[in-house]
Scaffold this motif. Structure first.
Motif, short mmCIF file in Angstrom:
data_model
loop_
_atom_site.label_atom_id
_atom_site.label_comp_id
_atom_site.label_asym_id
_atom_site.label_seq_id
_atom_site.Cartn_x
_atom_site.Cartn_y
_atom_site.Cartn_z
N ALA A 164 0.49 4.34 -2.99
CA ALA A 164 0.31 5.77 -2.78
C ALA A 164 1.55 6.56 -3.20
O ALA A 164 1.43 7.70 -3.67
CB ALA A 164 -0.04 6.05 -1.33
N HIS A 165 2.73 5.98 -3.03
CA HIS A 165 3.97 6.64 -3.46
C HIS A 165 3.94 6.89 -4.97
O HIS A 165 4.36 7.96 -5.43
CB HIS A 165 5.18 5.78 -3.08
N LEU B 144 -0.06 5.67 7.10
CA LEU B 144 -0.24 5.58 5.65
C LEU B 144 -1.71 5.64 5.27
O LEU B 144 -2.59 5.28 6.06
CB LEU B 144 0.37 4.28 5.13
N LEU B 145 -1.98 6.06 4.05
CA LEU B 145 -3.35 6.01 3.55
C LEU B 145 -3.81 4.56 3.51
O LEU B 145 -3.08 3.69 3.04
CB LEU B 145 -3.42 6.59 2.14
N TYR C 79 5.55 9.64 1.94
CA TYR C 79 5.86 8.91 0.71
C TYR C 79 7.14 9.40 0.05
O TYR C 79 7.39 9.13 -1.12
CB TYR C 79 4.66 9.00 -0.24
N VAL D 69 0.82 -1.20 0.00
CA VAL D 69 0.00 0.00 0.00
C VAL D 69 0.87 1.26 0.00
O VAL D 69 0.43 2.31 -0.50
CB VAL D 69 -0.98 -0.02 1.19
N TRP D 70 2.08 1.18 0.54
CA TRP D 70 3.00 2.33 0.48
C TRP D 70 3.40 2.59 -0.97
O TRP D 70 3.37 3.73 -1.43
CB TRP D 70 4.24 2.09 1.34
N ALA E 188 -5.69 5.10 -0.77
CA ALA E 188 -4.51 5.10 -1.64
C ALA E 188 -4.92 4.89 -3.09
O ALA E 188 -4.42 5.58 -3.99
CB ALA E 188 -3.53 4.01 -1.20
N TYR F 234 -6.68 8.10 -4.31
CA TYR F 234 -5.72 9.17 -4.54
C TYR F 234 -4.99 8.96 -5.86
O TYR F 234 -4.90 9.87 -6.70
CB TYR F 234 -4.75 9.22 -3.37
N ASN G 127 1.80 9.85 -5.48
CA ASN G 127 2.41 11.05 -4.94
C ASN G 127 3.50 11.59 -5.86
O ASN G 127 3.59 12.81 -6.11
CB ASN G 127 2.98 10.76 -3.54
#
Length: 453
Positions: free
Chosen positions: A63-64, A106-107, A91, A59-60, A112, A115, A67
């Motif tokens: 979203a990264h 984290l989202l 991120y 999940v990181w 995520a 976004y 971002n």
């Protein structure tokens, strides 16, 4: 399993403005389809779990990706205000090491995804109207190409996380075709002489691939194919992991500390070698390139075989130099982008193809599988080319170079693996990692000096 490889297209500089926009949109959408395939196949618990301290939670990465796309395209190119500036530090890959990321606020998965989806919609709107010329970030759509490559690189990272996770298989893909039955020489001689290394003309090349420069090399011989599992098993059976003389001092110290006895994910049962591959336990295929070995293991094997690892200059000359015209090609087979007949790329398969595959992808010297299948460790440290200029940001390459007088921390890998997308793979593309890393999809081939006995 999704085939994340777009069809062949002409070089970027040959495209009309409309065709360039279509190409960019195709690369962005292809990357997002792959991202979705790698994150939709597991539940929320697996998305937020850290499957290895070496890797981020999936999940990181998700979203990264959004971002970085917002930062470079909506803010830098489009001049837009930040959508959620409060999440930027979460991120930033340099702000928090991977081992710490599960503890960050984290989202959640749904947020995520939402976004990243919202960012992508705004980016496609931006693409429809922005001028793809003038400013360096926009020339030939560079900033959009940067983001397409970035997402595909994180897709490869997420595929590594899938290999590290335990539990039932969630990914599938057809196996590669058997290699053709033609008899190949074990090595190919590359004559002494200069060639052009790096590039000044590849529009989406990254800063460490630049500038083009002349390199004059002595003659050398290089393996026609990557080292196979069968060949590596002979090293193991001959006591290669028990003989310090085959290892550098640093390599032997790491072998002892990490208790290395075989490539990662290999195990021995009932007299045969098995491997775990994306949740499946299977016999190690003798004909495939060896995978998941450290630089130290590759170096030890080469010493045992009476050879050495090639330098990255030797690797690139074997891959790109055309001795007839004297020029350096974009890819071993020529200047056209990769097709399925040339190389195993884009997660089309979930494993390397057997050694000797893809004769249509051979270099002018006859060396095969230089692109795709496995990243190949080289003997070289990761250092800048003469005339290097960090662009568009220092953190892509420059911060990883050793300072003058310091020991380099990273070794160069070349060629790309089956997990690499064509947009993020070129004859000039440089990858790098610590010599102890082996969760990556890395193998190697060996070389020798031509005047060596």
């Amino acid at each position: 399993m999704l085939n994340a490889e777009p069809g062949p297209v002409r070089g970027l500089l040959e495209l009309t403005d409309e065709q360039l926009r279509e190409r960019i949109a195709t690369e962005l959408l292809t990357a997002r389809d792959r991202t979705s395939g790698l994150t939709d196949c597991v539940d929320e618990g697996e998305l937020t779990a850290q499957h290895s301290r070496l890797m981020s939670p999936l999940v990181w990465d998700l979203a990264h990706i959004g971002n970085q796309e917002e930062l470079w395209l909506l803010r830098n190119v489009g001049g837009r205000e930040p959508m959620h500036p409060e999440i930027d530090p979460l991120y930033d890959a340099f702000e928090h090491p991977r081992a710490e990321r599960p503890s960050l606020p984290l989202l959640p998965p749904a947020e995520a995804r939402g976004y990243a989806h919202e960012v992508r919609g705004r980016v496609l709107d931006l693409l429809a109207g922005v001028e793809l010329t003038g400013a360096p970030l926009l020339e030939a759509g560079f900033a959009f190409g940067l983001i397409a490559q970035h997402e595909q690189q994180h897709d490869e990272t997420m595929l590594i996380t899938h290999q590290l996770r335990t539990g039932a298989p969630v990914l599938s893909a057809p196996a590669p075709e058997p290699a053709p039955a033609d008899r190949l020489p074990s090595e190919v001689a590359i004559p002494a002489g200069p060639f052009t290394m790096g590039t000044d003309t590849e529009p989406w090349a990254l800063d460490n691939e630049r500038p083009a420069h002349q390199v004059d090399l002595p003659g050398f011989a290089i393996d026609t194919t990557p080292v196979s599992n069968a060949a590596y098993q002979r090293f193991i059976e001959d006591g290669g992991y028990q003989e310090p003389r085959w290892w550098s001092p640093q390599g032997w110290a790491h072998r002892m500390a990490a208790k290395l006895t075989a490539p990662l994910f290999w195990s021995r049962a009932d007299g045969q070698w098995l491997r775990r591959r994306f949740g499946h336990l299977e016999p190690v295929p003798a004909a495939e390139p060896v995978l998941h070995v450290t630089w130290y293991e590759a170096d030890a094997y080469a010493r045992w075989a009476g050879r050495r690892l090639p330098s990255e200059a030797e690797w690139e000359k074997a891959a790109r130099h055309d001795p007839v015209s004297g020029r350096s090609r974009r890819f071993p087979w020529g200047d056209q982008p990769p097709g399925p007949q040339h190389a195993n790329l884009g997660q089309r398969h979930l494993q390397p193809a057997p050694v000797g595959s893809y004769p249509e992808g051979a270099s002018p010297y006859g060396v095969r599988q230089l692109i795709g299948d496995v990243w190949e460790w080289t003997a070289s440290d990761f250092t800048p080319y003469p005339g290097f200029r960090a662009w568009p940001y220092r953190e892509y390459s420059e911060v990883f170079f050793a300072a003058p007088g310091e020991q380099a921390e990273y070794k160069v890998l070349r060629g790309g693996s089956f997990a690499v997308a064509p947009v993020a793979c070129r004859g000039t593309f440089r990858n790098w990692d610590y010599p102890i890393r082996r969760q990556i999809f890395a193998g190697f081939r060996t070389a020798r000096d031509l005047d060596a006995s």
